[in-house]
Design a protein around this motif. Structure first.
Motif, PDB file in Angstrom:
ATOM      1  N   THR A  90      36.649  38.706  44.940  1.00  0.00           N
ATOM      2  CA  THR A  90      36.796  39.475  43.837  1.00  0.00           C
ATOM      3  C   THR A  90      38.375  39.145  43.262  1.00  0.00           C
ATOM      4  O   THR A  90      39.270  39.080  43.811  1.00  0.00           O
ATOM      5  N   ASP A  91      38.296  39.467  42.019  1.00  0.00           N
ATOM      6  CA  ASP A  91      39.547  39.624  41.162  1.00  0.00           C
ATOM      7  C   ASP A  91      39.539  40.566  39.961  1.00  0.00           C
ATOM      8  O   ASP A  91      38.438  40.811  39.347  1.00  0.00           O
ATOM      9  N   PHE A  92      40.461  40.959  39.302  1.00  0.00           N
ATOM     10  CA  PHE A  92      40.944  41.826  38.294  1.00  0.00           C
ATOM     11  C   PHE A  92      40.676  40.968  37.052  1.00  0.00           C
ATOM     12  O   PHE A  92      39.959  41.708  35.926  1.00  0.00           O
ATOM     13  N   LEU A  93      40.867  39.586  37.027  1.00  0.00           N
ATOM     14  CA  LEU A  93      41.117  38.941  35.944  1.00  0.00           C
ATOM     15  C   LEU A  93      39.829  37.907  35.835  1.00  0.00           C
ATOM     16  O   LEU A  93      39.670  37.099  36.936  1.00  0.00           O
ATOM     17  N   GLU A  94      39.183  37.843  34.785  1.00  0.00           N
ATOM     18  CA  GLU A  94      38.314  36.790  34.450  1.00  0.00           C
ATOM     19  C   GLU A  94      38.665  35.325  34.603  1.00  0.00           C
ATOM     20  O   GLU A  94      38.017  34.440  34.988  1.00  0.00           O
ATOM     21  N   VAL A  95      39.878  35.164  34.137  1.00  0.00           N
ATOM     22  CA  VAL A  95      40.276  33.888  34.178  1.00  0.00           C
ATOM     23  C   VAL A  95      40.309  33.237  35.659  1.00  0.00           C
ATOM     24  O   VAL A  95      39.935  32.081  35.946  1.00  0.00           O
ATOM     25  N   ASN A  96      40.702  34.136  36.562  1.00  0.00           N
ATOM     26  CA  ASN A  96      40.607  33.809  38.055  1.00  0.00           C
ATOM     27  C   ASN A  96      39.269  33.725  38.602  1.00  0.00           C
ATOM     28  O   ASN A  96      39.117  32.575  39.353  1.00  0.00           O
TER      29      ASN A  96
END
Ligand code: U87
Length: 273
Positions: A90-96
């Motif tokens: 999971t991550d907050f940022l789409e780039v990640n």
């Protein structure tokens, strides 16, 4: 004041993250000297050792593991992927999330080669480093989803993302303190992610000690809430966790490379009551 508008600080943090640069971030933290598998005091091998031991203890088990705030990195699930049949990143940022998907799809274009990491964890497990391709295949097989998350929401994931019983294990590395404007927010976020875990499930929490900022890219200065060991332990207790083990790493001078002001790293293994 905190309490009246807990959203405001979190929104300011979210704004800082809009300029996060995964390639630069990986370069700063996941290449030598911080990721030097030849030296005994390098920070990444220390983290991999902690994770390896936490799973080797034999008390962590189940079907589903969730990694909270994965960023563009995979090292934190290299031990876990052998034990769990399903791993959600999971991550907050789409780039990640995009960077993680690139690795999962195995079509090239990744900003970091995870091979030395896979080889190192194979060696920890008593396997030949050449078996890294099997570990890579195993990880690609068990990662079932890469999802958006916000630890500042009482329900950090989409409501139907997990089975109603919750995950059997959570891993989270360097996320809560790097996403929170202050200690109250850090502690609330810990409570929010605790809600993703079933009672009796384990939390493996890694984080920075006494850090006030880090660079998420050239000129991208991201504030961090400085926390100490006692605050981490208190926050775990207040959020219904029993601490099983706490390990601390103090950064040698060679690891202080100008990308942050972190002085130490904690690794906590805890169980949800
Ligand atoms: C890692 N887990 O590298 N909700 O371990 C959820 C959020 C939110 C939010 C932001 C931090 C950097 C730590 C990965 C990524 C961790 N990211 C996401 C960095 C700081 C010490 C140090 C670091 C790294 C955001 C390595 C080493 C050291 C990022 C992630 C934080 N300095 N997630 N509301 N807001 N995030 O997108 O991916 O948190 Cl060795 Cl010492």
């Amino acid at each position: 004041m905190e309490g009246e508008a807990p959203q405001r600080g979190a929104a300011a943090m979210a704004a800082c993250y809009q300029r996060f640069d995964p390639a630069a971030y990986l370069q700063y933290n996941y290449t030598p000297p911080r990721a030097d598998f030849q030296r005994g005091d390098s920070i990444v091998p220390w983290k991999l050792g902690c994770l390896h031991r936490a799973f080797r203890d034999g008390d962590v088990s189940g079907d589903l593991l969730v990694d909270v705030g994965s960023g563009p990195t995979l090292y934190q699930v290299l031990s876990a992927c052998e034990l769990f049949n399903k791993v959600i990143l999971t991550d907050f940022l789409e780039v990640n999330r995009k960077e993680l998907k690139l690795w999962l799809q195995d079509d090239g274009g990744c900003k970091l080669d995870w091979t030395p990491y896979l080889q190192h964890v194979c060696a920890l497990e008593g396997r030949r480093p050449s078996e890294w391709t099997q570990k890579a295949a195993r990880l690609r097989q068990v990662v079932t989803d890469i999802l958006p998350i916000d630890v500042h929401r009482p329900q950090p994931l989409a409501h139907d993302a997990l089975p109603s019983a919750g995950a059997d294990c959570l891993v989270s590395s360097f996320c809560l303190e790097a996403a929170s404007p202050d200690l109250a927010s850090f502690s609330r976020a810990l409570g929010h992610i605790g809600g993703l875990l079933r009672p009796g499930g384990h939390l493996l929490l890694i984080g920075a000690l006494e850090e006030s900022y880090y660079f998420g890219g050239p000129g991208v200065r991201i504030p961090v809430v400085p926390v100490n060991e006692a605050q981490v332990c208190d926050s775990l207790k207040q959020n219904g966790f029993t601490l099983i083990r706490l390990e601390v790493y103090t950064l040698p001078q060679a690891m202080r490379v100008g990308v942050d002001d972190v002085t130490g790293v904690f690794f906590a293994k805890a169980r949800k009551n």
